[in-house]
Design an enzyme around this catalytic site. Structure first.
Site, PDB file in Angstrom:
ATOM      1  N   GLU A   1     151.717  38.866  89.418  1.00 59.39           N
ATOM      2  CA  GLU A   1     151.151  38.917  90.764  1.00 59.39           C
ATOM      3  C   GLU A   1     152.181  39.429  91.774  1.00 59.39           C
ATOM      4  O   GLU A   1     151.830  40.161  92.707  1.00 59.39           O
ATOM      5  CB  GLU A   1     150.649  37.538  91.171  1.00 59.39           C
ATOM      6  CG  GLU A   1     149.420  37.099  90.390  1.00 59.39           C
ATOM      7  CD  GLU A   1     148.921  35.729  90.800  1.00 59.39           C
ATOM      8  OE1 GLU A   1     147.704  35.560  90.949  1.00 59.39           O
ATOM      9  OE2 GLU A   1     149.768  34.822  90.992  1.00 59.39           O
TER      10      GLU A   1
ATOM     11  N   GLU B   1     147.561  31.785  83.157  1.00 58.74           N
ATOM     12  CA  GLU B   1     147.226  30.596  83.946  1.00 58.74           C
ATOM     13  C   GLU B   1     146.086  29.798  83.326  1.00 58.74           C
ATOM     14  O   GLU B   1     146.063  28.562  83.422  1.00 58.74           O
ATOM     15  CB  GLU B   1     146.852  31.001  85.378  1.00 58.74           C
ATOM     16  CG  GLU B   1     148.039  31.258  86.280  1.00 58.74           C
ATOM     17  CD  GLU B   1     148.578  32.672  86.173  1.00 58.74           C
ATOM     18  OE1 GLU B   1     149.373  33.055  87.031  1.00 58.74           O
ATOM     19  OE2 GLU B   1     148.218  33.394  85.220  1.00 58.74           O
TER      20      GLU B   1
END
Length: 261
Positions: free
Chosen positions: A112, A132
Site C-alpha cells: 500500500e 491481510e
C-alpha cells in the site's frame, strides 16, 4: 538526517526516504508518524521537487504493519499520524512526484505504501502480497486503489486470496513501471528523480492534482473544473512566470529555466 526508524537524504531537489527498521522495515505507529512528518515537510519545502521511498537492506522493502507491535497492543485503527499509514495514503495536497524503489518484499501495508507513490520501480527479486485476509484485517487502501490500477478480477483475486506474486507478474498487470537488477534499482530511481526534478514543477503539480482529483469524475465535469479555474495548481501555473518562460524558450529555441514561480 537520521531518525530512529527512517533515514532521509537530500540530493539537490530530490529527497530520499529509506525505511530502516531491522529486520524487515515493518511500520509501527512511531514509524508511520515519522514518515508523515517527513512527507509533510517534503510537500511544503519549495526547494524539494521529487521524493524516492525505499527500504534498507537487500531483502525487505516493507512488510507493512508491525504485527509484533499489534500483538503488544497497537490498534489497527490507531492514529498513524499525518498522511495516514506510512505518511502517503491520505496526505492532502502532495503535488510532487514520488517514486517507490521496491528493493525486496512488499506486502500488506508495504505494498500500500508503494501504491501511494506515482511511479513504482522494482528489483528483479521483489515479491508482493496482500495477506491481510489471513490475519483478520482488511487492506483498506489497496482495496480502494488496486482495482483501479490493474484488471478488476486480478485485483480481487489478490485481495481475496492474499497470494504472493513476483515482479514479473506485477509488471505484466501494470502494477510496476520497470523491473531492474537489484544493483541498478537506486541508480535508475535517482536518474528518473533527477529527470523529473529538472522539469517544470508547476506543470508536474498540475498533472498530479488533476489526476488525483478527477479520478472519479466524468471527463466533462473535470474539464469544466479546469476551465472554471477550480484547480489551484492549474490556476497558479497559468499565472506563473514559468508558463511565460516556457513559451519564450520555445520561441527562442533554447532550454527553459524553471523557477517554480
Amino acid at each position: 538526517m537520521t531518525l530512529s526508524n527512517v533515514i532521509t537524504a537530500r540530493r539537490g531537489a530530490v529527497l530520499e526516504v529509506t525505511l530502516n527498521r531491522p529486520k524487515a522495515n515493518a511500520i509501527d505507529i512511531a514509524t508511520s508518524r515519522e514518515l508523515g512528518e517527513i512527507f509533510t515537510a517534503f510537500r511544503d519545502d519549495p526547494e524539494l521537487r521529487v521524493a524516492i521511498i525505499t527500504g534498507a537492506g537487500p531483502k525487505f522493502f516493507c512488510p507493512g504493519w508491525d504485527l509484533k507491535a499489534a500483538a503488544e497492543g497497537e490498534a489497527a485503527d490507531a492514529d498513524y499520524g499525518k498522511g495516514g499509514f506510512g505518511g502517503l495514503q491520505e496526505l492532502r495536497g502532495l503535488n510532487k512526484p514520488v517514486i517507490a524503489a521496491v528493493n525486496g518484499i512488499a506486502c500488506g501495508g508495504g505494498l500500500e505504501l508503494a501504491l501511494g507513490a506515482d511511479i513504482i520501480l522494482a528489483a528483479d527479486h521483489a515479491t508482493f502480497a496482500l495477506p491481510e485476509i489471513r490475519s483478520g484485517t482488511v487492506a483498506d487502501a489497496a482495496t480502494l486503489k488496486l482495482p483501479k490500477r490493474i484488471p478488476y478480477h486480478i485485483a480481487m483475486e489478490l485481495l481475496f486470496t492474499g497470494r504472493w506474486f513476483d515482479a514479473e507478474e506485477a509488471h505484466r498487470w501494470g502494477l510496476v513501471n520497470r523491473i531492474l537488477p537489484a544493483e541498478a534499482l537506486m541508480q535508475e530511481a535517482r536518474k528518473m528523480a533527477d529527470d523529473l526534478a529538472a522539469g517544470p514543477p508547476l506543470v508536474l503539480a498540475a498533472i498530479k492534482e488533476i489526476a488525483r482529483e478527477a479520478e472519479d469524475m466524468k471527463f466533462q465535469d473535470a474539464m469544466n473544473r479546469i476551465n472554471a479555474s477550480q484547480f489551484e495548481t492549474v490556476e497558479r501555473l497559468y499565472r506563473s512566470e514559468d508558463q511565460k518562460e516556457g513559451a519564450r524558450a520555445f520561441a527562442e529555441k533554447r532550454d527553459p529555466v524553471w523557477t517554480g514561480r
